[in-house]
Design a protein around this motif. Structure first.
Motif, PDB file in Angstrom:
ATOM      1  N   LYS A 137      -6.130   8.978   1.221  1.00  0.00           N
ATOM      2  CA  LYS A 137      -6.181   8.052   2.353  1.00  0.00           C
ATOM      3  C   LYS A 137      -7.170   8.552   3.411  1.00  0.00           C
ATOM      4  O   LYS A 137      -7.705   9.652   3.309  1.00  0.00           O
ATOM      5  CB  LYS A 137      -4.792   7.913   2.990  1.00  0.00           C
ATOM      6  N   TYR A 166      -4.324   0.901  12.263  1.00  0.00           N
ATOM      7  CA  TYR A 166      -4.152   1.312  10.867  1.00  0.00           C
ATOM      8  C   TYR A 166      -3.559   0.181  10.037  1.00  0.00           C
ATOM      9  O   TYR A 166      -4.035  -0.125   8.936  1.00  0.00           O
ATOM     10  CB  TYR A 166      -3.272   2.559  10.796  1.00  0.00           C
ATOM     11  N   THR A 170      -5.865  -1.591   7.096  1.00  0.00           N
ATOM     12  CA  THR A 170      -5.533  -1.135   5.734  1.00  0.00           C
ATOM     13  C   THR A 170      -4.521  -2.053   5.042  1.00  0.00           C
ATOM     14  O   THR A 170      -4.404  -2.024   3.818  1.00  0.00           O
ATOM     15  CB  THR A 170      -4.935   0.288   5.742  1.00  0.00           C
ATOM     16  N   GLU A 172      -1.421  -1.633   5.273  1.00  0.00           N
ATOM     17  CA  GLU A 172      -0.212  -0.826   5.047  1.00  0.00           C
ATOM     18  C   GLU A 172       0.742  -0.947   6.219  1.00  0.00           C
ATOM     19  O   GLU A 172       0.359  -0.724   7.367  1.00  0.00           O
ATOM     20  CB  GLU A 172      -0.583   0.651   4.851  1.00  0.00           C
ATOM     21  N   GLY A 220      -2.339  14.672   4.705  1.00  0.00           N
ATOM     22  CA  GLY A 220      -1.676  13.384   4.482  1.00  0.00           C
ATOM     23  C   GLY A 220      -0.295  13.283   5.096  1.00  0.00           C
ATOM     24  O   GLY A 220       0.469  12.384   4.761  1.00  0.00           O
ATOM     25  N   ASP A 223      -0.504   9.232   9.033  1.00  0.00           N
ATOM     26  CA  ASP A 223      -1.569   8.233   8.884  1.00  0.00           C
ATOM     27  C   ASP A 223      -2.318   8.061  10.197  1.00  0.00           C
ATOM     28  O   ASP A 223      -3.496   7.697  10.215  1.00  0.00           O
ATOM     29  CB  ASP A 223      -0.979   6.877   8.472  1.00  0.00           C
TER      30      ASP A 223
END
Length: 313
Positions: A137, A166, A170, A172, A220, A223
């Motif tokens: 990511k 984010y 993305t 997400e 990771g 995020d």
């Protein structure tokens, strides 16, 4: 979609900027136009050298240039027809959907704050940076240089701005938000960091996972990485230095490639009424190409509108 680019800003302008625009123009989907802002003759000369014959690059004349060393406020006042000044006029009127420059960072910040202004409810707009992660990511770090001194409430809001950014870019949901600190425990760090931890923990609009340390920067764990602009700038540039050091030693990996500033191409200013991207002063054609792709992604994601919605709720 119209993506505005300052053709005169950067160490290698207009050559690298226009070359990057041509590279991007060949890859962008139909309906996306790159608007190069600057001295028409100089821009056209580079386009001719590149044998560009497409229809998705447009030139808007701006006959003045703000140099890297100029005082941002004074330069914008004295040079209303500068490429940065004209760029913000076009952004404010909606003639372009985003504006990116590898030129004077201070002028880009001042233009953002005084032309399109901060979104209502944003204490201080911040610059977002990107850090590759070992899980594949790309984490978003807020702030990386706009605010060297911060209050706990600002760090809390950086977490929210970074989380919205984010999610929007993305797709997400529920990104993990971590506060950069000198230890994982809630009571660690400066008084500002301790108070920010408390505020972020109580904020139900973000998925706060607690403190993270320097060792977690690429791992990771988060995020969205929250820090002040002083620390964030140091972290980002230390991370970027890995690429040059390793390359000099003959080491090249996909992860290291992502630490190269060219990989993303720019850093968005989050929290202002428009899409503004700041590129590295030494941007190459590749970096500008990627900055244009980043700009298109930001416009498409409607992140600015989503921040406005979140803060008005």
């Amino acid at each position: 979609m119209n993506i505005g680019v300052d053709a005169m800003g950067g160490d290698f302008a207009p050559q690298a900027i226009v070359e990057g625009a041509v590279l991007a123009a060949n890859e962008l989907p139909e309906g996306v136009t790159i608007v190069l802002i600057g001295q028409t003759e100089a821009i056209q000369a580079v386009l001719d050298k590149q044998n560009y014959a497409g229809s998705n690059i447009k030139i808007v004349e701006a006959n003045e240039t703000i140099e890297m060393g100029e005082h941002p406020v004074k330069a914008l006042q004295a040079k209303p027809n500068s490429s940065i000044g004209v760029g913000f006029k076009l952004l404010k009127t909606g003639e372009i959907d985003s504006f990116g420059s590898a030129g004077n960072t201070g002028a880009m910040m001042v233009g953002s704050l005084f032309s399109i202004k901060a979104i209502e409810g944003v204490q201080r707009p911040a610059i977002a940076g990107f850090a590759p992660q070992t899980n594949g990511k790309m984490a978003v770090m807020v702030d990386i240089g706009a605010n060297a001194d911060v209050k706990p409430e600002m760090l809390e809001q950086f977490g929210l701005l970074g989380s919205i950014y984010y999610q929007a870019t993305t797709g997400e949901e529920n990104p993990k938000v971590g506060l950069m600190n000198i230890g994982e425990e809630a009571e660690k760090g400066s008084l500002i960091a301790q108070q920010a931890h408390k505020l972020m923990k109580e904020n139900t609009k973000m998925n706060f996972i607690g403190n993270i340390e320097g060792k977690d920067f690429f791992k990771g764990k988060a995020d969205v990485i929250v820090t002040d602009g002083f620390t964030g700038n140091i972290l980002l540039k230390m991370g970027e230095s890995l690429y040059g050091i390793m390359k000099d030693q003959g080491v090249e990996t996909p992860f290291l490639d992502k630490t190269n500033y060219e990989a993303v191409g720019g850093s968005p200013i989050v929290g202002v009424n428009g899409n503004v991207i700041i590129a590295h002063g030494a941007s190459s054609a590749k970096a500008i190409k990627n900055m244009i792709h980043l700009s298109a992604n930001i416009v498409e994601s409607k992140v600015t509108e989503k921040i406005k919605e979140a803060l008005s709720a």
